[in-house]
Design an enzyme around this catalytic site. Structure first.
Site, PDB file in Angstrom:
ATOM      1  N   GLY A 356       0.801  -1.217   0.000  1.00  0.00           N
ATOM      2  CA  GLY A 356       0.000   0.000   0.000  1.00  0.00           C
ATOM      3  C   GLY A 356       0.836   1.270   0.000  1.00  0.00           C
ATOM      4  N   GLY A 379      -2.435  -7.120   0.328  1.00  0.00           N
ATOM      5  CA  GLY A 379      -2.330  -8.335   1.144  1.00  0.00           C
ATOM      6  C   GLY A 379      -1.783  -9.528   0.374  1.00  0.00           C
TER       7      GLY A 379
HETATM    8  P1  ADP Z   1       3.688  -1.007   2.812  1.00  0.00           P
HETATM    9  O1  ADP Z   1       2.305  -0.491   3.038  1.00  0.00           O
HETATM   10  O2  ADP Z   1       4.218  -0.619   1.451  1.00  0.00           O
HETATM   11  O3  ADP Z   1       3.817  -2.490   3.068  1.00  0.00           O
HETATM   12  P2  ADP Z   1       4.529  -0.236   5.477  1.00  0.00           P
HETATM   13  O4  ADP Z   1       3.126  -0.012   5.862  1.00  0.00           O
HETATM   14  O5  ADP Z   1       5.241  -1.392   6.063  1.00  0.00           O
HETATM   15  O6  ADP Z   1       4.672  -0.272   3.866  1.00  0.00           O
HETATM   16  O7  ADP Z   1       5.407   1.034   5.889  1.00  0.00           O
HETATM   17  C1  ADP Z   1       5.129   2.350   5.534  1.00  0.00           C
HETATM   18  C2  ADP Z   1       5.315   3.298   6.675  1.00  0.00           C
HETATM   19  O8  ADP Z   1       6.587   3.217   7.271  1.00  0.00           O
HETATM   20  C3  ADP Z   1       5.170   4.735   6.219  1.00  0.00           C
HETATM   21  O9  ADP Z   1       4.031   5.288   6.835  1.00  0.00           O
HETATM   22  C4  ADP Z   1       6.457   5.402   6.667  1.00  0.00           C
HETATM   23  O10 ADP Z   1       6.251   6.720   7.179  1.00  0.00           O
HETATM   24  C5  ADP Z   1       6.925   4.496   7.761  1.00  0.00           C
HETATM   25  N1  ADP Z   1       8.371   4.653   7.990  1.00  0.00           N
HETATM   26  C6  ADP Z   1       9.379   4.425   7.131  1.00  0.00           C
HETATM   27  N2  ADP Z   1      10.557   4.722   7.676  1.00  0.00           N
HETATM   28  C7  ADP Z   1      10.316   5.191   8.928  1.00  0.00           C
HETATM   29  C8  ADP Z   1      11.156   5.649  10.001  1.00  0.00           C
HETATM   30  N3  ADP Z   1      12.487   5.707   9.873  1.00  0.00           N
HETATM   31  N4  ADP Z   1      10.544   6.033  11.136  1.00  0.00           N
HETATM   32  C9  ADP Z   1       9.201   5.972  11.256  1.00  0.00           C
HETATM   33  N5  ADP Z   1       8.363   5.534  10.287  1.00  0.00           N
HETATM   34  C10 ADP Z   1       8.927   5.143   9.140  1.00  0.00           C
END
Ligand code: ADP
Ligand code: MG
Length: 398
Positions: A356, A379
């Protein structure tokens, strides 16, 4: 890929009815479809089936009505939206099973398209109920599944139905499975995986699966902090799961055994506040202040990560490298995304991404069109990265 049949394996379909499982679970605002991506995605399959002479009956879930008729969760308003995408009238049938649906379907003109009512209005859908699937099967002659995004769930319209009728993959499903096969199934080596995002705990299975499959594992985002802390680095106030130190170390050990090189950032961008344009500085990972948070991978590390991608043939990407929603902590994600996009366009790299926030981050970087494939199936994409078999895909294999 040869393990399941596609629309190319179907001959003339004149006089036949095809039950097509699509994902019509689109966002709706004020009664209007606000994002037609999923409708556009399944349109080529519908057009190909029509070209073969079929009548197409589209099955889908919509929202979470939990086995009951919930009028606000009807697929009825989606039929005209799909019609707009296809440039033709699309009928609506008030149920996806039963005598009334059978009569309505029988009355459809040959060569037409109809959307059938929300499969989740029936409790049997989420139970993968064989009887419900038998009932749906009475409406058509052939089953085509085009909903990769629903394939991680064994439901009546994704799994059981594929076992009742002759089953085929639609164009969108085919495209997705081909891309994923090229990404991790049988990829060109060396392969890199980029895993970022907020937490290690949400992606433990992804990390564990990947260390056994890829040559380079690039860890960024909040989860990199957990790995750095496990190695004895002080990460200050950073998002960090200190209780997962042991797990992080065992993943690193497993990677070592498997010959997978793990890349953790050695410089980072830190700030005292989690907000846009917060005062920030670039430091070595060993210089993070006690009152500071790591919010992005640093510029030197990003450049080195770009060099890793340059020697790779394939990259699979899930999770942003930093807090990309707030400037300037989007820089590492944007920079590495641009490198991957340029290498892809240059012909040296196959790039597959999903998730996402990842899709949002790649859109933000303006490179979505330049990747080989971006999966919008949140998912299902993650379960695939975890190395799990997807029931909706398994049921298509003959
Ligand atoms: P995806 O939905 O693509 O699987 P995730 O939901 O696992 O990705 O991660 C996305 C979130 O991680 C984002 O909201 C981003 O702000 C957060 N994020 C990335 N790096 C950091 C960091 N260093 N500290 C805090 N939040 C982080
Ligand atoms: Mg997310």
């Amino acid at each position: 890929m040869a393990s399941f049949r596609t629309i190319d394996d179907l001959g003339d379909l004149t006089g036949k009815k095809v039950l097509l499982r699509s994902d019509l679970n689109v966002p709706v605002q004020d009664g209007r479809v606000s994002d037609k991506t999923r409708l556009t995605a399944t349109a080529p399959t519908i057009k190909d089936l029509l070209a073969k002479g079929a009548t197409v009956l589209v099955l889908s879930h919509f929202d979470r009505p939990k086995g009951k008729r919930v009028p606000e969760m009807s697929l009825k308003p989606i039929a005209p939206a799909l019609g707009e995408v296809l440039g033709m009238d699309v009928a609506f049938v008030d149920d996806c099973v039963g005598a009334e649906a059978e009569a309505a379907v029988a009355a459809l003109p040959a060569g037409s398209v109809a959307v059938l009512e929300n499969t989740r209005f029936h409790a049997g859908e989420e139970k993968n109920d064989a009887e419900l699937a038998q009932g749906m099967a009475r409406l058509g002659d052939i089953f085509v599944n085009d909903a990769f995004s629903a394939a991680h769930r064994a439901h009546a319209s994704t799994e059981a139905l594929a076992r009742v009728l002759p089953a085929y993959a639609g164009r969108s499903m085919e495209k997705e499975l081909t891309a994923l096969e090229n990404g991790l199934g049988n990829p060109e080596r060396p392969v890199a995986a980029v895993v970022g995002g907020a937490k290690v705990s949400s992606k433990l299975d992804v990390l564990t699966n990947l260390v056994g499959k890829v040559d380079h594992l690039i860890i960024g985002g909040g989860m990199a902090n957990t790995f750095l802390a496990a190695r004895g680095v002080s990460v200050g106030k950073s998002l960090c799961e200190h209780d997962l130190a042991e797990t992080a170390l065992s993943i690193l050990a497993k990677a070592d055994e498997a010959g997978c090189t793990v890349h953790l950032p050695y410089d980072v961008v830190v700030a005292k506040e989690f907000k846009a344009n917060a005062e920030n500085r670039v430091v070595n990972v060993h210089e993070v202040g006690e009152d500071e948070m790591i919010l992005d991978v640093g510029p030197a590390a990003v450049e080195a990560l770009g060099d890793v991608l340059k020697v790779c043939k394939t990259v699979v990407w899930n999770g942003p490298l930093g807090a990309f929603e707030i400037a300037p902590f989007d820089r590492a994600t944007v920079a590495l995304a641009k490198t991957a996009a340029a290498l892809t366009q240059g012909g040296s790299l196959t790039s597959v991404a999903g998730g996402g926030d990842t899709v949002a981050a790649l859109n933000h970087a303006g490179v979505s069109q330049d990747f080989t494939f971006i999966s919008t199936a949140g998912g299902a994409f993650l379960e695939w990265m975890e190395g799990k078999a997807l029931p909706g895909v398994e049921a298509l294999k003959n």
